[in-house]
Scaffold this active site. Structure first.
Site, PDB file in Angstrom:
ATOM      1  N   PRO A 298     -16.473 -18.604 -12.015  1.00 32.70           N
ATOM      2  CG  PRO A 298     -18.472 -17.422 -12.083  1.00 32.70           C
ATOM      3  CD  PRO A 298     -17.388 -17.979 -12.956  1.00 32.70           C
ATOM      4  CD  GLU A 299     -12.963 -22.892  -8.991  1.00 29.22           C
ATOM      5  OE1 GLU A 299     -12.838 -23.750  -8.106  1.00 29.22           O
ATOM      6  OE2 GLU A 299     -11.989 -22.366  -9.551  1.00 29.22           O
TER       7      GLU A 299
END
Ligand SMILES: [Zn+2]
Length: 275
Positions: free
Chosen positions: A2-3
């Site tokens: 996840p960014e």
């Protein structure tokens, strides 16, 4: 992993379900995912209401009604979801908080992270733990970005992955932003022209906003607080598209390994700087 767009989507979907609710009890806690080691998280959050949930970089920051704060980092495989207390508890669930129920029955905040690169970090009231974080990519000013990049001779791809230079980007959104800005990933950061930095600044913001609108990219594990995946992976132009045709020019997308990370780019659209 996840960014920024995925973490933002988790925050947006958590808020309506968790803010203003009270953590009635901590039902399950794997102690070694809490930092600092040995900190009594359960005792510190039980009975407290959640005042707000915010994102900073890739961190999900909870502020409690007594002013104390902690954050959750999703690492590689972390999921933070709100589920009915009747839902089966999946393997690798490291935290379960009972939230006060309104009219809808018991609900729980659950943190699950099979590979355990994520964790729960207690901040308290005073500590901000900001020292290691660069500016937010959605609000960084072009001149600020230019100054930070001028200080390093590293390849632009590696500089943008460094959370101290700019905080919140990872492999997907760096590759996508460099493509949109037509900048070769190996370009030395301090040798980018003024025009390239301006294009890059714009490309980062456009890419992130578009990804947030599509609720992030689901490659394997990522889901939002409702358990739903994102759709932006269908719109990737270079990331994970090695040997497929460039959407702009038709040339084969090239893959190289840079700093141990896979990097995809179009050799025609993203030309190397001369000199
Ligand atoms: Zn191309």
């Amino acid at each position: 992993m996840p960014e920024l767009p995925e973490v933002q989507t988790v925050v947006t979907t958590l808020r309506p379900k968790v803010v203003a609710r009270t953590i009635m009890g901590v039902r399950h806690l794997r102690a070694d995912i809490v930092s600092p080691t040995g900190f009594g998280l359960a005792a510190s959050i039980t009975g407290r209401a959640v005042r707000s949930i915010d994102r900073r970089a890739k961190r999900i920051i909870f502020t409690l009604d007594d002013g104390n704060r902690f954050y959750i980092h999703l690492g590689m495989t972390g999921r933070l979801t709100v589920e009915p207390d009747t839902a089966a508890v999946e393997k690798h669930t490291h935290l379960i908080c009972d939230l006060s129920d309104g009219a809808v029955g018991g609900i729980q905040l659950r943190f699950r992270d099979p590979r355990r690169f994520g964790g729960i970090f207690w901040l308290g009231i005073e500590s901000d733990d900001e020292a290691a974080l660069g500016p937010e990519p959605l609000s960084v000013k072009p001149v600020q970005l230019a100054q930070r990049l001028a200080r390093t001779t590293r390849a632009i791809k590696n500089a943008l992955l460094d959370q101290r230079v700019i905080a919140g980007l990872g492999n997907i959104y760096v590759d996508e932003s460099l493509f949109l800005a037509r900048v070769h990933p190996l370009t030395r950061s301090d040798r980018l022209s003024g025009g390239q930095v301006r294009r890059l600044n714009k490309a980062i913001k456009q890419t992130l906003r578009r990804a947030i609108r599509h609720r992030g990219s689901t490659l394997r594990d990522y889901v939002d607080a409702d358990g739903a995946g994102g759709a932006f992976q269908l719109m990737h132009r270079v990331y994970d598209r090695a040997d497929e045709p460039c959407v702009t020019c038709g040339m084969k997308i090239k893959r190289i390994v840079l700093g141990g990370r896979s990097t995809c780019f179009c050799p025609k659209c993203q030309k190397k700087n001369h000199g």
